[in-house]
Design a protein around this motif. Sequence first.
Motif, PDB file in Angstrom:
ATOM      1  N   LYS A  64       0.669  -1.224   0.083  1.00 32.52           N
ATOM      2  CA  LYS A  64       0.075   0.022  -0.238  1.00 32.52           C
ATOM      3  C   LYS A  64       0.782   1.152  -0.094  1.00 32.52           C
ATOM      4  CE  LYS A  64      -3.747  -2.297   2.532  1.00 32.52           C
ATOM      5  NZ  LYS A  64      -4.178  -2.660   3.550  1.00 32.52           N
ATOM      6  N   ILE A  65       1.812   1.198   0.800  1.00 33.87           N
ATOM      7  CA  ILE A  65       2.797   2.360   0.671  1.00 33.87           C
ATOM      8  C   ILE A  65       3.725   2.411  -0.432  1.00 33.87           C
ATOM      9  CG2 ILE A  65       4.960   3.348   2.019  1.00 33.87           C
ATOM     10  CD1 ILE A  65       3.890   1.794   4.544  1.00 33.87           C
ATOM     11  N   VAL A  66       4.099   1.522  -1.083  1.00 33.09           N
ATOM     12  CA  VAL A  66       5.066   1.402  -2.297  1.00 33.09           C
ATOM     13  C   VAL A  66       4.251   1.644  -3.538  1.00 33.09           C
ATOM     14  CG1 VAL A  66       7.022   0.370  -3.330  1.00 33.09           C
ATOM     15  CG2 VAL A  66       7.034   0.458  -1.141  1.00 33.09           C
ATOM     16  N   GLY A  67       3.143   0.840  -3.702  1.00 36.21           N
ATOM     17  CA  GLY A  67       2.519   1.022  -4.613  1.00 36.21           C
ATOM     18  C   GLY A  67       2.729  -0.286  -5.916  1.00 36.21           C
ATOM     19  N   ARG A  68       3.498  -1.463  -5.133  1.00 38.76           N
ATOM     20  CA  ARG A  68       4.038  -2.376  -5.853  1.00 38.76           C
ATOM     21  C   ARG A  68       3.494  -3.838  -5.060  1.00 38.76           C
ATOM     22  NH1 ARG A  68       5.608  -1.161 -10.831  1.00 38.76           N
ATOM     23  NH2 ARG A  68       7.114   0.634 -10.705  1.00 38.76           N
ATOM     24  N   ASP A  69       3.485  -4.702  -5.714  1.00 36.81           N
ATOM     25  CA  ASP A  69       2.885  -5.970  -5.326  1.00 36.81           C
ATOM     26  C   ASP A  69       3.824  -6.630  -4.256  1.00 36.81           C
ATOM     27  OD1 ASP A  69       0.906  -8.579  -5.574  1.00 36.81           O
ATOM     28  OD2 ASP A  69       3.181  -9.425  -5.371  1.00 36.81           O
ATOM     29  N   GLU A  70       3.109  -6.966  -3.160  1.00 38.44           N
ATOM     30  CA  GLU A  70       3.862  -7.260  -1.853  1.00 38.44           C
ATOM     31  C   GLU A  70       4.898  -8.652  -2.207  1.00 38.44           C
ATOM     32  OE1 GLU A  70       0.955  -8.993   0.938  1.00 38.44           O
ATOM     33  OE2 GLU A  70       0.166 -10.587  -0.573  1.00 38.44           O
ATOM     34  N   THR A  71       4.764  -9.371  -2.978  1.00 37.90           N
ATOM     35  CA  THR A  71       5.744 -10.310  -3.291  1.00 37.90           C
ATOM     36  C   THR A  71       7.121  -9.744  -3.921  1.00 37.90           C
ATOM     37  OG1 THR A  71       4.107 -12.140  -3.496  1.00 37.90           O
ATOM     38  CG2 THR A  71       6.220 -12.446  -4.360  1.00 37.90           C
ATOM     39  N   TRP A  72       6.700  -8.876  -4.724  1.00 38.78           N
ATOM     40  CA  TRP A  72       7.936  -8.082  -5.345  1.00 38.78           C
ATOM     41  C   TRP A  72       8.491  -7.323  -4.284  1.00 38.78           C
ATOM     42  CZ3 TRP A  72       9.151  -2.836  -5.676  1.00 38.78           C
ATOM     43  CH2 TRP A  72      10.248  -2.583  -6.247  1.00 38.78           C
ATOM     44  N   ILE A  73       7.886  -6.849  -3.541  1.00 34.54           N
ATOM     45  CA  ILE A  73       8.499  -5.828  -2.196  1.00 34.54           C
ATOM     46  C   ILE A  73       9.381  -6.925  -1.594  1.00 34.54           C
ATOM     47  CG2 ILE A  73       8.434  -4.682  -0.210  1.00 34.54           C
ATOM     48  CD1 ILE A  73       5.873  -3.423  -1.699  1.00 34.54           C
ATOM     49  N   ALA A  74       8.679  -8.130  -1.435  1.00 35.34           N
ATOM     50  CA  ALA A  74       9.564  -9.046  -0.623  1.00 35.34           C
ATOM     51  C   ALA A  74      10.818  -9.715  -1.245  1.00 35.34           C
ATOM     52  CB  ALA A  74       8.875 -10.345  -0.263  1.00 35.34           C
ATOM     53  N   SER A  75      10.700  -9.665  -2.637  1.00 37.27           N
ATOM     54  CA  SER A  75      11.971  -9.857  -3.503  1.00 37.27           C
ATOM     55  C   SER A  75      12.879  -8.871  -3.549  1.00 37.27           C
ATOM     56  CB  SER A  75      11.446 -10.174  -5.076  1.00 37.27           C
ATOM     57  OG  SER A  75      10.470 -11.078  -5.211  1.00 37.27           O
ATOM     58  N   VAL A  76      12.382  -7.555  -3.437  1.00 37.02           N
ATOM     59  CA  VAL A  76      13.477  -6.380  -3.092  1.00 37.02           C
ATOM     60  C   VAL A  76      14.360  -6.479  -1.628  1.00 37.02           C
ATOM     61  CG1 VAL A  76      13.679  -4.117  -2.936  1.00 37.02           C
ATOM     62  CG2 VAL A  76      12.357  -4.843  -4.679  1.00 37.02           C
ATOM     63  N   ILE A  77      13.566  -6.901  -0.742  1.00 35.67           N
ATOM     64  CA  ILE A  77      13.939  -7.045   0.681  1.00 35.67           C
ATOM     65  C   ILE A  77      14.775  -8.345   0.715  1.00 35.67           C
ATOM     66  CG2 ILE A  77      13.512  -7.633   2.885  1.00 35.67           C
ATOM     67  CD1 ILE A  77      11.060  -5.687   2.759  1.00 35.67           C
ATOM     68  N   TYR A  78      14.502  -9.174  -0.203  1.00 35.86           N
ATOM     69  CA  TYR A  78      15.449 -10.492  -0.036  1.00 35.86           C
ATOM     70  C   TYR A  78      16.747 -10.555  -0.953  1.00 35.86           C
ATOM     71  CZ  TYR A  78      13.146 -13.304   3.358  1.00 35.86           C
ATOM     72  OH  TYR A  78      12.325 -13.703   4.378  1.00 35.86           O
ATOM     73  N   ARG A  79      16.591  -9.321  -1.713  1.00 40.65           N
ATOM     74  CA  ARG A  79      17.920  -8.963  -2.749  1.00 40.65           C
ATOM     75  C   ARG A  79      17.602  -9.795  -3.820  1.00 40.65           C
ATOM     76  NH1 ARG A  79      17.777  -5.397  -3.655  1.00 40.65           N
ATOM     77  NH2 ARG A  79      19.867  -5.149  -4.571  1.00 40.65           N
ATOM     78  N   GLN A  80      16.201  -9.892  -4.348  1.00 36.22           N
ATOM     79  CA  GLN A  80      16.068 -10.877  -5.530  1.00 36.22           C
ATOM     80  C   GLN A  80      15.610  -9.949  -6.704  1.00 36.22           C
ATOM     81  OE1 GLN A  80      17.107 -14.295  -6.093  1.00 36.22           O
ATOM     82  NE2 GLN A  80      18.140 -13.558  -4.240  1.00 36.22           N
ATOM     83  N   ALA A  81      15.342  -8.902  -6.430  1.00 36.65           N
ATOM     84  CA  ALA A  81      15.046  -7.751  -7.183  1.00 36.65           C
ATOM     85  C   ALA A  81      15.486  -6.366  -6.776  1.00 36.65           C
ATOM     86  CB  ALA A  81      13.292  -7.503  -7.302  1.00 36.65           C
ATOM     87  N   SER A  82      15.528  -5.246  -7.804  1.00 43.28           N
ATOM     88  CA  SER A  82      15.833  -4.006  -7.694  1.00 43.28           C
ATOM     89  C   SER A  82      14.746  -3.048  -7.690  1.00 43.28           C
ATOM     90  CB  SER A  82      17.270  -3.680  -8.271  1.00 43.28           C
ATOM     91  OG  SER A  82      16.890  -3.713  -9.636  1.00 43.28           O
ATOM     92  N   ALA A  83      14.741  -2.098  -6.830  1.00 38.26           N
ATOM     93  CA  ALA A  83      13.778  -0.942  -6.650  1.00 38.26           C
ATOM     94  C   ALA A  83      14.471   0.143  -7.287  1.00 38.26           C
ATOM     95  CB  ALA A  83      13.520  -0.676  -5.231  1.00 38.26           C
ATOM     96  N   ASP A  84      13.728   1.128  -7.757  1.00 37.52           N
ATOM     97  CA  ASP A  84      14.309   2.351  -8.192  1.00 37.52           C
ATOM     98  C   ASP A  84      14.419   3.240  -6.897  1.00 37.52           C
ATOM     99  OD1 ASP A  84      11.965   3.918  -7.693  1.00 37.52           O
ATOM    100  OD2 ASP A  84      11.018   3.707  -9.821  1.00 37.52           O
ATOM    101  N   LEU A  85      15.024   4.464  -6.801  1.00 37.91           N
ATOM    102  CA  LEU A  85      15.421   5.101  -5.676  1.00 37.91           C
ATOM    103  C   LEU A  85      14.057   5.570  -4.945  1.00 37.91           C
ATOM    104  CD1 LEU A  85      17.506   6.227  -3.870  1.00 37.91           C
ATOM    105  CD2 LEU A  85      17.709   8.058  -5.108  1.00 37.91           C
ATOM    106  N   GLU A  86      13.056   6.012  -5.474  1.00 39.49           N
ATOM    107  CA  GLU A  86      11.858   6.595  -5.069  1.00 39.49           C
ATOM    108  C   GLU A  86      11.140   5.280  -4.203  1.00 39.49           C
ATOM    109  OE1 GLU A  86       7.389   8.064  -6.117  1.00 39.49           O
ATOM    110  OE2 GLU A  86       8.759   7.939  -7.553  1.00 39.49           O
ATOM    111  N   GLU A  87      11.114   4.076  -5.144  1.00 33.06           N
ATOM    112  CA  GLU A  87      10.363   2.722  -4.304  1.00 33.06           C
ATOM    113  C   GLU A  87      11.195   2.400  -3.230  1.00 33.06           C
ATOM    114  OE1 GLU A  87       8.781   0.861  -8.430  1.00 33.06           O
ATOM    115  OE2 GLU A  87      10.988   0.673  -7.658  1.00 33.06           O
ATOM    116  N   ALA A  88      12.432   2.364  -3.126  1.00 37.03           N
ATOM    117  CA  ALA A  88      13.478   1.845  -2.068  1.00 37.03           C
ATOM    118  C   ALA A  88      13.436   2.922  -0.966  1.00 37.03           C
ATOM    119  CB  ALA A  88      14.951   2.051  -2.643  1.00 37.03           C
ATOM    120  N   THR A  89      13.270   4.269  -1.242  1.00 37.62           N
ATOM    121  CA  THR A  89      13.092   5.197  -0.128  1.00 37.62           C
ATOM    122  C   THR A  89      11.880   5.156   0.770  1.00 37.62           C
ATOM    123  OG1 THR A  89      14.517   6.555  -1.419  1.00 37.62           O
ATOM    124  CG2 THR A  89      13.125   7.697   0.386  1.00 37.62           C
TER     125      THR A  89
END
Length: 147
Positions: A26-51
């Motif tokens: 809800k905060i980032v505007g991306r799917d929860e599994t994708w966000i989990a992938s970023v956190i587990y370092r299996q995907a990269s975010a842009d700077l706005e998403e990461a922030t």
Amino acid sequence: MARSKITEKLLAAKQAKGITFEDLEKIVGRDETWIASVIYRQASADLEEATKIVTALGLSESMAEPLTIPPLKGSLEPTIPTDPLIYRFYEIMQVYGMPLKAVIHEKFGDGIMSAIDFTLEVEKVEDPKGDRVQVSMCGKFLPYKKW
């Protein structure tokens, strides 16, 4: 699987704040599994998403930059199937296995998805850019027994 130091920090902050992957969606505007992938370092975010992620977790904005670096994907043991189609499912689990596990545990608790009380559906989805394969898996949740 050894987690990266940044993954450990992000997960610790997530737990401390009581934030779910769905909350982050809800905060980032991306799917929860994708966000989990970023956190587990299996995907990269842009700077706005990461922030948005690190801010929601109450961490320093300086932690956002590493989340924008393309990761080395794959965190499972290297038993590689040789059939090309099966290999793609192996590849999917290498990239999304840990994030998927984290989301399932967050929603259901400690347990597994049954492969016995289970359905698998494959659909062809027509797309002008090339037909797509839609795979739906539905398995009964089996919590681990405590004794």
